[in-house]
Design a protein around this motif. Sequence first.
Motif, mmCIF file in Angstrom:
data_model
loop_
_atom_site.group_PDB
_atom_site.id
_atom_site.type_symbol
_atom_site.label_atom_id
_atom_site.label_comp_id
_atom_site.label_asym_id
_atom_site.label_seq_id
_atom_site.Cartn_x
_atom_site.Cartn_y
_atom_site.Cartn_z
ATOM 1 N N ASP A 90 -10.080 6.284 1.517
ATOM 2 C CA ASP A 90 -10.917 6.992 2.182
ATOM 3 C C ASP A 90 -10.584 5.572 3.683
ATOM 4 O OD1 ASP A 90 -13.087 8.988 4.454
ATOM 5 O OD2 ASP A 90 -13.969 6.609 4.830
ATOM 6 N N ALA A 91 -10.425 4.551 3.068
ATOM 7 C CA ALA A 91 -10.468 3.955 4.763
ATOM 8 C C ALA A 91 -8.751 3.873 4.974
ATOM 9 C CB ALA A 91 -10.731 2.181 4.227
ATOM 10 N N LEU A 92 -7.952 4.050 3.912
ATOM 11 C CA LEU A 92 -6.215 4.278 4.053
ATOM 12 C C LEU A 92 -6.145 4.866 5.735
ATOM 13 C CD1 LEU A 92 -5.434 4.585 0.594
ATOM 14 C CD2 LEU A 92 -5.107 2.878 1.958
ATOM 15 N N GLY A 93 -5.637 4.514 6.198
ATOM 16 C CA GLY A 93 -5.230 5.265 7.922
ATOM 17 C C GLY A 93 -5.725 5.187 8.706
ATOM 18 N N LYS A 94 -7.431 4.390 8.280
ATOM 19 C CA LYS A 94 -7.738 3.816 9.719
ATOM 20 C C LYS A 94 -8.372 2.389 9.498
ATOM 21 C CE LYS A 94 -11.429 8.328 8.230
ATOM 22 N NZ LYS A 94 -12.170 7.704 7.064
ATOM 23 N N SER A 95 -7.937 1.695 8.140
ATOM 24 C CA SER A 95 -7.865 0.490 8.919
ATOM 25 C C SER A 95 -7.140 -0.367 7.636
ATOM 26 C CB SER A 95 -9.594 0.094 8.215
ATOM 27 O OG SER A 95 -9.611 0.274 7.440
ATOM 28 N N LEU A 96 -6.873 -1.255 7.403
ATOM 29 C CA LEU A 96 -6.319 -2.226 6.979
ATOM 30 C C LEU A 96 -7.211 -2.506 5.043
ATOM 31 C CD1 LEU A 96 -4.370 -4.190 8.707
ATOM 32 C CD2 LEU A 96 -3.209 -2.512 6.901
ATOM 33 N N PRO A 97 -7.505 -1.733 4.347
ATOM 34 C CA PRO A 97 -8.428 -2.056 3.603
ATOM 35 C C PRO A 97 -8.555 -3.169 2.485
ATOM 36 C CG PRO A 97 -7.382 -0.149 2.499
ATOM 37 C CD PRO A 97 -7.051 -0.242 4.483
ATOM 38 N N ARG A 101 -5.093 15.103 0.523
ATOM 39 C CA ARG A 101 -3.934 15.621 -0.846
ATOM 40 C C ARG A 101 -3.025 14.363 -0.860
ATOM 41 N NH1 ARG A 101 -2.244 21.488 -0.189
ATOM 42 N NH2 ARG A 101 -4.973 21.589 -0.557
ATOM 43 N N THR A 102 -2.319 14.103 0.628
ATOM 44 C CA THR A 102 -0.933 12.865 0.483
ATOM 45 C C THR A 102 -1.205 11.333 0.198
ATOM 46 O OG1 THR A 102 0.598 14.391 2.102
ATOM 47 C CG2 THR A 102 1.047 12.019 1.741
ATOM 48 N N ARG A 103 -2.869 11.400 0.529
ATOM 49 C CA ARG A 103 -2.331 9.541 -0.248
ATOM 50 C C ARG A 103 -3.347 10.212 -1.593
ATOM 51 N NH1 ARG A 103 -7.471 8.288 3.884
ATOM 52 N NH2 ARG A 103 -7.134 11.012 4.165
ATOM 53 N N LEU A 134 0.087 9.993 -3.822
ATOM 54 C CA LEU A 134 1.023 8.939 -3.677
ATOM 55 C C LEU A 134 0.051 7.686 -4.665
ATOM 56 C CD1 LEU A 134 1.744 8.744 0.223
ATOM 57 C CD2 LEU A 134 3.481 9.160 -1.701
ATOM 58 N N ILE A 135 -1.644 8.104 -4.381
ATOM 59 C CA ILE A 135 -1.846 6.864 -5.358
ATOM 60 C C ILE A 135 -2.007 6.883 -6.848
ATOM 61 C CG2 ILE A 135 -4.050 6.468 -5.603
ATOM 62 C CD1 ILE A 135 -5.151 6.000 -2.666
ATOM 63 N N PHE A 136 -2.271 8.546 -7.193
ATOM 64 C CA PHE A 136 -1.638 9.028 -8.593
ATOM 65 C C PHE A 136 -0.049 8.741 -8.491
ATOM 66 C CE2 PHE A 136 -0.412 12.086 -11.779
ATOM 67 C CZ PHE A 136 -0.917 11.849 -12.486
ATOM 68 N N ALA A 137 0.838 8.608 -8.197
ATOM 69 C CA ALA A 137 2.388 8.478 -8.613
ATOM 70 C C ALA A 137 2.515 6.908 -8.493
ATOM 71 C CB ALA A 137 3.366 9.109 -7.516
ATOM 72 N N GLY A 138 1.789 5.808 -7.702
ATOM 73 C CA GLY A 138 1.935 4.414 -7.857
ATOM 74 C C GLY A 138 1.209 4.136 -9.125
ATOM 75 N N ILE A 139 0.175 5.273 -9.947
ATOM 76 C CA ILE A 139 -0.678 4.749 -10.690
ATOM 77 C C ILE A 139 0.003 4.665 -11.884
ATOM 78 C CG2 ILE A 139 -2.617 5.194 -12.473
ATOM 79 C CD1 ILE A 139 -4.099 5.567 -9.732
ATOM 80 N N VAL A 140 0.669 5.925 -12.654
ATOM 81 C CA VAL A 140 2.172 5.990 -12.689
ATOM 82 C C VAL A 140 3.169 5.383 -13.642
ATOM 83 C CG1 VAL A 140 3.529 8.546 -14.057
ATOM 84 C CG2 VAL A 140 1.276 9.047 -12.787
ATOM 85 N N PHE A 141 3.210 4.811 -11.996
ATOM 86 C CA PHE A 141 4.389 4.305 -12.125
ATOM 87 C C PHE A 141 4.057 2.959 -11.969
ATOM 88 C CE2 PHE A 141 7.577 1.289 -9.851
ATOM 89 C CZ PHE A 141 8.499 0.763 -9.889
#
Length: 419
Positions: free
Chosen positions: A19-26, A193-195, A198-205
Amino acid sequence: MWSVLGVVFVLFISWRFIDALGKSLPILELMMLIAGLQWVVGPFISYGQETTHYKYFMYVDQETYMSYIVPAFLCFCIPLLIILKNQKASQEINFLKYLPFAKALLFIGIGADVLSRFTPQSLAFFFFLVEQFKFIGALLLLFSAKKLDQYYFYGAIFYLLINALSRAMFHDLLLWGVFMFMYWCIKNKPALRTRLALIFAGIVFAIMIQSVKAAFRSQVWGGFQGNKVELFVNLLDEKVSSGYFEEETTNEQLNVRMNQGWIISAIMYYTPTFQSFAAGETVKEAVFSSILPRFLNPNKKLAGGQENFEKYTGLPLGDGTSMGMSIIGESYANFGVFNGIIFMSFWGGFLAWYWKKILSFAYDYPLILMFLPIIFLQVVKAETELVVVLNHLFKASIVVTLFFWVARKYLNWPLKETV
C-alpha cells in the motif's frame, strides 16, 4: 496461537508495504517484511514439512520457537509502526531540482568503483559506500522528463544484472532492485494491480535465481569462460525440463534460503544448555566496533559472523563460509527469552528514532531521501548480526553526511532548502 498470530501479522506488514508503494519510501516496511518472512513464515513452512536435510532443520519444537520469535518480532515492529503512523504518507519532493547533480553522482560512483581495485583494504568499505552513488545518480535521472536520461536508470538495472551474473553473486541485484522499484513507484504511481503483478514477477525471478544459484556459482567460480547469460538460461531450462519445480523436495530447498529460523532454533537449542548466555557481550562488541576505527580498536570484530555462529549454535562452518545469527537470534544468545524480547523492542525503538532523525534532516536537505538505500543497505537484511548492521548504519551515515558537507562547501551545490 503464536504461529497463527505471527503469520497474520506478516500478512499485515505485507499489505502495509504494498500500500505504501507510490506514496512513500517503504524502507522500514521492507525491513519488517524481510524479517517476518525469514523469522516467522519460513520457519512456519518448515514445521509443516518433513525435513530431509542433515543440517537445515528446526532444532526446537514449534511452540518453543514461536513463543519467543513472535513476541520478539512484534516488539521489534511496534515502535517502527508508531513512527510510521506519525509520518506523512507522501514525500512530495521535487527531485527535478537535483537533476543537475545526477550525472556527477553517477560518475563519482563509477570512479570509486574503478579506484577501489587499487586502494588498500583499509579503505575498501569507504569506497564500497561511494560506489553506490552511481545508483543514486541513476535514480535521480529516472525523474527526468528526457527519455535519454531515464535510460541511465534502466542501464543501472542492466549493470546490476550483468555484474551479478559475472560474479555469481545476486545479493546487490535483488536488494537494489527492490529499492529501485520503490522510486519507480514514487514517479509512476502504478495501480494496485500493476504493483502486485510486478511484485509477483520479482518473486518468480528470485525463485529462478535460487533454483540455479548453487550450480551456476560452482561453474563460474570454477573458471567458466563462456557466455554466463547463456549458462544461466541453460541451467534454468534444465531445472524446468527435469521437473525440478514439481518435486516434493524443491519446496524445502527453496524455503531454506528464506528460513532464518533454523539458525535461530539452533541457538535456542544450544544456548544456554551447552554455551552460557553472552549477557550483552556481543552487543557491547558491536557498539564499540561500529564507533571506533580499527586502528583504535585492534580487536575489532570482523564481519562474517563465523565466530559467534559457531559459538552459540555449536555448528561448524567451512573455511570462507559466513553465516550471521541475525539480531533476533543474537538477542536470545545474549539475554534469553524474556530479556531478548525486551532487547528487540529497544532495537526497534532505536531504528524508529534514527529514521525520525533522518527525516527531520530531510526537511532541510531533501536529497537525503535518495541516499536512504545506501544508509539502510545492511539494516533491512534479517540475517546479519548487530555488529554488521551498526557498523554499516553509522559508517554510511558519516560518509553521506561528509559528502553533503563537501558538496555544499566545495562544489557549491545548493542542497539546503530555503524557506
